[in-house]
Scaffold this motif. Structure first.
Motif, short mmCIF file in Angstrom:
data_model
loop_
_atom_site.label_atom_id
_atom_site.label_comp_id
_atom_site.label_asym_id
_atom_site.label_seq_id
_atom_site.Cartn_x
_atom_site.Cartn_y
_atom_site.Cartn_z
N ARG A 1 0.80 -1.23 0.00
CA ARG A 1 0.00 0.00 0.00
C ARG A 1 0.83 1.28 0.00
O ARG A 1 0.36 2.31 -0.49
CB ARG A 1 -0.94 0.00 1.20
N LYS A 2 2.04 1.22 0.55
CA LYS A 2 2.87 2.43 0.63
C LYS A 2 4.30 2.14 0.20
O LYS A 2 5.23 2.16 1.02
CB LYS A 2 2.84 3.00 2.06
N PRO A 3 4.50 1.85 -1.08
CA PRO A 3 5.87 1.60 -1.53
C PRO A 3 6.73 2.83 -1.36
O PRO A 3 6.25 3.97 -1.41
CB PRO A 3 5.67 1.23 -3.01
N ALA A 4 8.02 2.60 -1.16
CA ALA A 4 8.95 3.69 -0.88
C ALA A 4 8.99 4.72 -1.99
O ALA A 4 9.25 5.91 -1.74
CB ALA A 4 10.35 3.12 -0.64
N PRO B 1 12.06 9.01 -6.10
CA PRO B 1 12.90 7.95 -6.66
C PRO B 1 14.11 7.61 -5.80
O PRO B 1 14.58 6.47 -5.83
CB PRO B 1 13.31 8.51 -8.03
N GLU B 2 14.60 8.58 -5.04
CA GLU B 2 15.78 8.31 -4.20
C GLU B 2 15.47 7.40 -3.03
O GLU B 2 16.38 6.84 -2.40
CB GLU B 2 16.36 9.63 -3.69
N ILE C 1 15.04 0.82 -12.45
CA ILE C 1 14.71 -0.35 -13.27
C ILE C 1 13.26 -0.80 -13.04
O ILE C 1 12.89 -1.92 -13.38
CB ILE C 1 15.68 -1.53 -13.01
N CYS C 2 12.45 0.08 -12.48
CA CYS C 2 11.07 -0.27 -12.14
C CYS C 2 10.09 0.51 -13.00
O CYS C 2 10.24 1.72 -13.19
CB CYS C 2 10.80 0.02 -10.66
N PHE D 1 0.94 5.46 -8.71
CA PHE D 1 0.75 6.79 -9.28
C PHE D 1 1.34 7.80 -8.31
O PHE D 1 0.67 8.28 -7.38
CB PHE D 1 -0.73 7.04 -9.54
N VAL D 2 2.60 8.12 -8.54
CA VAL D 2 3.37 8.90 -7.57
C VAL D 2 2.77 10.29 -7.38
O VAL D 2 2.73 10.81 -6.25
CB VAL D 2 4.84 9.00 -8.03
#
Length: 266
Positions: free
Chosen positions: A231-234, A239-240, A247-248, A254-255
């Protein structure tokens, strides 16, 4: 490089296997590059050596729950049953279901799992005579025959069969797919957004060298816990914040508005 935690389907340092080093790929495979980076961040190991029936028990206990919840159930089960006869399969085949369910209650779904474990134990005893002969079967027969046999057992799915092949059988080229691996492979764009668990397994096993599949599986789970959560990817923080951002494909992430959906919903 960090130590593999004990709260892990592999059992961590006590679960068999040994530290190993693997040469990095040539950069032509994005999937192998990802696994190489995981190995640099977490661990590189070869697996194998667990008792096959105990591994089967551990994996059943881990179904639909976290390793932190299933590990105490595994330990309590061994404390109660492993010393009775010297053969865990025979001990569980003779177990009272309500007693076993109470013993493994911390793992959740304990009534269903206790029924499954007793049924599996009886099959192992009936067909192999006990845990030792079953262990020999898993470690000596062809991976296809072992996998097909395990999948024929009610309560054993592909992930469980593959975990037994990897952690007990020590078979290269086996990449078990759990919820973390399934989510990350599709989110990163390694597999199609609508790929099922078996589709993801085929992609990972085709793209990752056989010797790297084992630690690729366990380290990928760790990455899913620390960075690529459901639910809360880094990457929502920028991006840092994620070591794999370059590579993702961020499928389903949806940032700009902070929304995260399953890749199949995109």
């Amino acid at each position: 490089m960090s130590d593999e935690p004990a709260e892990n389907i592999s059992g961590g340092q006590a679960g068999g296997g040994r530290a190993s080093a693997f040469d990095p790929g040539d950069g032509t495979s994005r999937v192998e590059t990802f696994v190489d980076r995981l190995g640099e961040r977490y661990w590189q190991k070869t697996y194998g050596g667990q008792d096959a029936f105990e591994c089967l028990v551990r994996t059943v206990l881990s179904q639909n729950t976290s390793d932190k919840a299933s590990q105490p159930a595994h330990d309590d089960l061994l404390d109660r049953y492993a010393t009775d006869t010297g053969d865990l399969a025979r001990a569980l085949a003779a177990a009272e279901q309500d007693e076993l369910a109470d013993t493994i209650s911390s793992a959740g779904l304990y009534n269903q799992k206790s029924e499954t474990l007793i049924r599996l134990a009886n099959r192992v005893v009936d067909e192999y005579g006990g845990a030792s002969a079953f262990d020999e079967f898993v470690k000596s027969e062809s991976p296809k025959r072992v996998r097909d046999t395990l999948l024929d057992m009610k309560g054993v799915g592909p992930k469980t069969a593959d975990c037994v092949l990897l952690f007990a059988g020590g078979r290269d080229g086996v990449f078990p797919v759990d919820t973390h691996v399934h989510r990350i492979a599709r989110r990163m764009g390694f597999a199609p957004p609508d790929a099922d668990h078996e589709d993801v397994r085929q992609v990972m096993e085709a793209e990752v060298p056989e010797s790297k599949c084992g630690f690729g599986h366990t380290a990928m789970i760790q990455f899913g816990r620390e960075f690529c959560t459901a639910r809360k990817p880094a990457c929502l923080e920028g991006p840092e914040a994620c070591p794999m951002s370059d590579i993702c494909d961020q499928v389903g992430v949806f940032v700009h508005d902070g929304d995260v959906v399953d890749p199949s919903e995109t």
